[in-house]
Every structure is written in C-alpha cells, then in structure tokens.
Design a protein around this motif. Structure first.
Motif, PDB file in Angstrom:
ATOM      1  N   LEU A  39       7.179   0.432  -3.047  1.00 56.45           N
ATOM      2  CA  LEU A  39       5.735   0.228  -3.053  1.00 56.45           C
ATOM      3  C   LEU A  39       5.408  -0.899  -4.026  1.00 56.45           C
ATOM      4  O   LEU A  39       6.000  -0.985  -5.105  1.00 56.45           O
ATOM      5  CB  LEU A  39       4.993   1.500  -3.459  1.00 56.45           C
ATOM      6  N   GLU A  40       4.450  -1.752  -3.649  1.00 58.24           N
ATOM      7  CA  GLU A  40       4.096  -2.884  -4.491  1.00 58.24           C
ATOM      8  C   GLU A  40       2.574  -3.011  -4.568  1.00 58.24           C
ATOM      9  O   GLU A  40       1.882  -2.926  -3.553  1.00 58.24           O
ATOM     10  CB  GLU A  40       4.705  -4.169  -3.938  1.00 58.24           C
ATOM     11  N   THR A  41       2.074  -3.233  -5.775  1.00 58.59           N
ATOM     12  CA  THR A  41       0.625  -3.266  -5.982  1.00 58.59           C
ATOM     13  C   THR A  41      -0.008  -4.613  -5.651  1.00 58.59           C
ATOM     14  O   THR A  41      -1.167  -4.670  -5.244  1.00 58.59           O
ATOM     15  CB  THR A  41       0.282  -2.923  -7.448  1.00 58.59           C
ATOM     16  N   HIS A  42       0.723  -5.708  -5.859  1.00 62.83           N
ATOM     17  CA  HIS A  42       0.166  -7.057  -5.677  1.00 62.83           C
ATOM     18  C   HIS A  42       1.198  -7.906  -4.938  1.00 62.83           C
ATOM     19  O   HIS A  42       2.001  -8.604  -5.549  1.00 62.83           O
ATOM     20  CB  HIS A  42      -0.174  -7.692  -7.021  1.00 62.83           C
ATOM     21  N   GLY A 106      16.233  -3.851   2.310  1.00 62.48           N
ATOM     22  CA  GLY A 106      15.994  -2.541   2.891  1.00 62.48           C
ATOM     23  C   GLY A 106      16.829  -2.292   4.138  1.00 62.48           C
ATOM     24  O   GLY A 106      17.200  -3.216   4.860  1.00 62.48           O
ATOM     25  N   ARG A 107      17.106  -1.026   4.374  1.00 62.37           N
ATOM     26  CA  ARG A 107      17.872  -0.611   5.552  1.00 62.37           C
ATOM     27  C   ARG A 107      16.926   0.011   6.571  1.00 62.37           C
ATOM     28  O   ARG A 107      15.722   0.111   6.324  1.00 62.37           O
ATOM     29  CB  ARG A 107      18.962   0.371   5.119  1.00 62.37           C
ATOM     30  N   GLU A 108      17.451   0.423   7.696  1.00 57.55           N
ATOM     31  CA  GLU A 108      16.600   0.867   8.801  1.00 57.55           C
ATOM     32  C   GLU A 108      15.722   2.047   8.428  1.00 57.55           C
ATOM     33  O   GLU A 108      14.560   2.135   8.847  1.00 57.55           O
ATOM     34  CB  GLU A 108      17.467   1.224  10.011  1.00 57.55           C
ATOM     35  N   ALA A 109      16.237   2.966   7.611  1.00 59.88           N
ATOM     36  CA  ALA A 109      15.486   4.177   7.276  1.00 59.88           C
ATOM     37  C   ALA A 109      14.622   4.033   6.034  1.00 59.88           C
ATOM     38  O   ALA A 109      13.886   4.955   5.682  1.00 59.88           O
ATOM     39  CB  ALA A 109      16.451   5.349   7.084  1.00 59.88           C
ATOM     40  N   ASP A 110      14.700   2.903   5.369  1.00 63.31           N
ATOM     41  CA  ASP A 110      13.914   2.695   4.152  1.00 63.31           C
ATOM     42  C   ASP A 110      12.460   2.368   4.502  1.00 63.31           C
ATOM     43  O   ASP A 110      12.164   1.858   5.584  1.00 63.31           O
ATOM     44  CB  ASP A 110      14.537   1.585   3.299  1.00 63.31           C
ATOM     45  N   ASN A 111      11.561   2.661   3.564  1.00 65.21           N
ATOM     46  CA  ASN A 111      10.130   2.603   3.823  1.00 65.21           C
ATOM     47  C   ASN A 111       9.448   1.692   2.804  1.00 65.21           C
ATOM     48  O   ASN A 111       9.635   1.871   1.601  1.00 65.21           O
ATOM     49  CB  ASN A 111       9.553   4.022   3.719  1.00 65.21           C
ATOM     50  N   ILE A 112       8.665   0.726   3.274  1.00 62.79           N
ATOM     51  CA  ILE A 112       8.088  -0.279   2.388  1.00 62.79           C
ATOM     52  C   ILE A 112       6.571  -0.345   2.590  1.00 62.79           C
ATOM     53  O   ILE A 112       6.094  -0.489   3.717  1.00 62.79           O
ATOM     54  CB  ILE A 112       8.725  -1.663   2.660  1.00 62.79           C
ATOM     55  N   HIS A 113       5.829  -0.248   1.483  1.00 64.87           N
ATOM     56  CA  HIS A 113       4.370  -0.366   1.504  1.00 64.87           C
ATOM     57  C   HIS A 113       3.963  -1.442   0.511  1.00 64.87           C
ATOM     58  O   HIS A 113       4.294  -1.350  -0.685  1.00 64.87           O
ATOM     59  CB  HIS A 113       3.709   0.954   1.123  1.00 64.87           C
ATOM     60  N   VAL A 114       3.228  -2.443   0.973  1.00 67.12           N
ATOM     61  CA  VAL A 114       2.824  -3.566   0.123  1.00 67.12           C
ATOM     62  C   VAL A 114       1.306  -3.696   0.149  1.00 67.12           C
ATOM     63  O   VAL A 114       0.698  -3.764   1.227  1.00 67.12           O
ATOM     64  CB  VAL A 114       3.473  -4.881   0.587  1.00 67.12           C
ATOM     65  N   MET A 115       0.701  -3.755  -1.036  1.00 62.93           N
ATOM     66  CA  MET A 115      -0.744  -3.918  -1.178  1.00 62.93           C
ATOM     67  C   MET A 115      -1.074  -5.378  -1.506  1.00 62.93           C
ATOM     68  O   MET A 115      -0.363  -6.015  -2.277  1.00 62.93           O
ATOM     69  CB  MET A 115      -1.291  -3.034  -2.314  1.00 62.93           C
ATOM     70  N   GLU A 116      -2.153  -5.877  -0.955  1.00 64.10           N
ATOM     71  CA  GLU A 116      -2.662  -7.209  -1.315  1.00 64.10           C
ATOM     72  C   GLU A 116      -4.154  -7.252  -1.021  1.00 64.10           C
ATOM     73  O   GLU A 116      -4.575  -7.003   0.106  1.00 64.10           O
ATOM     74  CB  GLU A 116      -1.923  -8.307  -0.547  1.00 64.10           C
ATOM     75  N   LEU A 117      -4.955  -7.585  -2.038  1.00 65.44           N
ATOM     76  CA  LEU A 117      -6.409  -7.565  -1.901  1.00 65.44           C
ATOM     77  C   LEU A 117      -6.983  -8.907  -1.463  1.00 65.44           C
ATOM     78  O   LEU A 117      -8.021  -8.954  -0.802  1.00 65.44           O
ATOM     79  CB  LEU A 117      -7.039  -7.132  -3.230  1.00 65.44           C
ATOM     80  N   VAL A 135       7.820  -2.104   7.352  1.00 65.85           N
ATOM     81  CA  VAL A 135       6.923  -2.642   6.326  1.00 65.85           C
ATOM     82  C   VAL A 135       5.469  -2.423   6.720  1.00 65.85           C
ATOM     83  O   VAL A 135       5.021  -2.902   7.761  1.00 65.85           O
ATOM     84  CB  VAL A 135       7.184  -4.142   6.098  1.00 65.85           C
ATOM     85  N   ALA A 136       4.739  -1.706   5.876  1.00 63.24           N
ATOM     86  CA  ALA A 136       3.304  -1.511   6.073  1.00 63.24           C
ATOM     87  C   ALA A 136       2.561  -2.372   5.060  1.00 63.24           C
ATOM     88  O   ALA A 136       2.785  -2.255   3.853  1.00 63.24           O
ATOM     89  CB  ALA A 136       2.936  -0.047   5.886  1.00 63.24           C
ATOM     90  N   VAL A 137       1.699  -3.257   5.550  1.00 65.83           N
ATOM     91  CA  VAL A 137       0.890  -4.118   4.692  1.00 65.83           C
ATOM     92  C   VAL A 137      -0.515  -3.539   4.607  1.00 65.83           C
ATOM     93  O   VAL A 137      -1.151  -3.270   5.638  1.00 65.83           O
ATOM     94  CB  VAL A 137       0.859  -5.561   5.231  1.00 65.83           C
ATOM     95  N   HIS A 138      -1.013  -3.360   3.400  1.00 68.00           N
ATOM     96  CA  HIS A 138      -2.317  -2.750   3.178  1.00 68.00           C
ATOM     97  C   HIS A 138      -3.239  -3.761   2.496  1.00 68.00           C
ATOM     98  O   HIS A 138      -2.947  -4.220   1.387  1.00 68.00           O
ATOM     99  CB  HIS A 138      -2.200  -1.520   2.274  1.00 68.00           C
TER     100      HIS A 138
END
Length: 279
Positions: A39-42, A106-117, A135-138
């Motif tokens: 997870l990443e905040t910026h 990351g591998r196939e089962a890994d989960n990535i969430h990235v925030m950017e305002l 990868v989910a971009v928020h």
C-alpha cells in the motif's frame, strides 16, 4: 497540497536511497511463497520520462540514478538496478517510481493499492496499470485511503509513506497516521521517507515516533552534502517499522558505498544506519 509533481525530482539521490530500500523490503517478502500486500499513500505517476521538460529542467537524475547506471554495484544493490534496467533500453531514459517497482517485484497473488490525490498524476498512474489486475489505483487522500484498507488481505506486507512535505504540518499528520495505522496493522512493515532539510522538522517527527510506544524502528539516513541554508534537501531519510530480519546489517554494509557514489564532492557525504527504537 496539489502543486507538487515528482517529475522534477525523479531518479535523484533520494529516490535511489528510498527505492533501493523498498526493493530490499519486497525482495525479503518474496523469499516466502505467501502473498503480500503493498500500500502506498502518495504514488505519483509511477513511470517518469527522463527526457521530459520537468526532468530536464532540474536534471536531478544526473546526480542520482545516472551515477549508478551500468556501473559495478554491490550484490545488495543489484536487484534495484535490474528493475531500473528492465524498463530501459541501452540508454537511461525512464525511471520507475515506487508503484512500478512494487508491481514489477510483485507476483500473481500479491495485492497492490496505490493512492494519489493529484488529478493529473492519478490519471497517469491509472494509465500505467490499466492492464494489471493486481494493482488498484485510488484517486483519494493517501492517509485516509490506506487507513480504510487496514488491515489488508493478504495480511503481510509493506506500507510506503512518501509525502511531499510541502506543508510543515505534514510531519505531525504523518505521525498521527502511523499511530492509527499501527493500531490496525501492528505486524505490517511501514516505510517512511522524509527529506533532510536545514529547517530540521524531520527531527521532531523522529522524536514523536520514538515517543509513540511503537518499537522496532530502524533508521537509515544518507547525506550527500553538509547541511546548509544555501542548499535545499541535503539528505534522505527512511524509517522502517518492523523491518525484515538482517536488513539493518545489509543497509550498514551498503551505506558507505552509497555515500561514495552519491555525495556532491569527495568527503562531503555521510550515512548512518541505527535503531531509533529497538525491538
């Protein structure tokens, strides 16, 4: 603040310091077959063209990643340089930001969430990962967005906190975020980047975290020149809550080499790896 854009600074000495450590963290997670969460905040835009107007205006990458490009490096640095090389041809033209490094490691089962305002940065970020279901971009506030997802599934992994620090209150806001996030995910690894600036607000941030009751906080700092009012950012810091086993030793071994490569002039730089709060 929505004025900051990392394109002016992509690939500078602080990015090298930050992304080398991030690569080591993710490589450590990959040593086990269990999936992880990132997870990443910026997040920024994840992929930076070094021929862009922004990058060429400052040229900061020339005193950062360009100094390491296609040079012999210690074994601990090799994985990071391999990821940079993988998005380039023979010449250095692209710098991968932290979301792209995480996705590549990351591998196939890994989960990535990235925030950017920032609207334009968020749109560019979405374009990079449009075909990557992991990868989910928020497009939302990073602190609020990450807190809403804690504890994550899978329940092992890393949170990267990498704000611009354009506002003095950012340091206090970051500490408040960490205290809340740690309550929700005490076994997570939190990686906090901060600039070393003459004003010294980062010192109060470190003191507040040291007094928070959170333990197992490792500190890695790189100074490329002595502190001075005439220079802005003279160094880069990373605080790591719950770092992987032996990362302190790895960073202590590679720190003198990193200083030698990135310092402004011979003998002007220094590095330190120490426990802010032991386990």
């Amino acid at each position: 603040m929505l004025s900051y854009q990392h394109g002016f600074h992509a690939g500078n000495f602080a990015d090298v310091h930050k992304h080398l450590i991030l690569t080591l963290l993710l490589q450590s997670l990959n040593r086990k077959s269990k999936p992880w969460s990132y997870l990443e905040t910026h997040g920024g835009r994840a992929r930076y063209e070094l021929s862009s107007v922004q990058a060429l205006k400052t040229g900061e990458f020339r005193d950062g990643i360009a100094r390491l490009w296609q040079q012999p490096v210690p074994a601990a640095v090799q994985g990071y340089l391999e990821q940079v090389a993988a998005v380039n041809g023979d010449a250095l033209s692209v710098y991968p930001g932290s979301p792209l490094l995480a996705a590549r490691l990351g591998r196939e089962a890994d989960n990535i969430h990235v925030m950017e305002l920032h609207p334009a940065e968020a749109e560019a970020l979405k374009a990079v990962f449009r075909q990557d279901a992991r990868v989910a971009v928020h497009h939302r506030d990073g602190y609020e967005g990450v807190l809403a997802l804690l504890p994550p599934k899978p329940n092992r992994g890393v949170v990267l906190i990498d704000p611009s620090f354009e506002v003095k209150d950012e340091y206090r806001q970051l500490v408040r975020f960490i205290e809340k996030a740690y309550q929700r995910w005490s076994n997570g690894c939190f990686a906090i980047w901060y600039p070393l600036l003459p004003a010294g607000h980062w010192l109060q941030m470190k003191q507040a975290l040291a007094a928070s009751g959170i333990r197992n906080i490792l500190c890695s700092e790189l100074e490329v020149s002595p502190a001075g009012e005439e220079r802005g950012m003279y160094g880069s810091g990373m605080l790591l809550i719950n770092p992987p086993w032996q990362l302190d030793q790895t960073l202590a071994e590679v720190s003198p080499w990193l200083v030698e490569q990135l310092q402004v002039s011979a003998g002007s730089g220094t590095g330190r790896v120490e426990w802010l709060v032991p386990e």
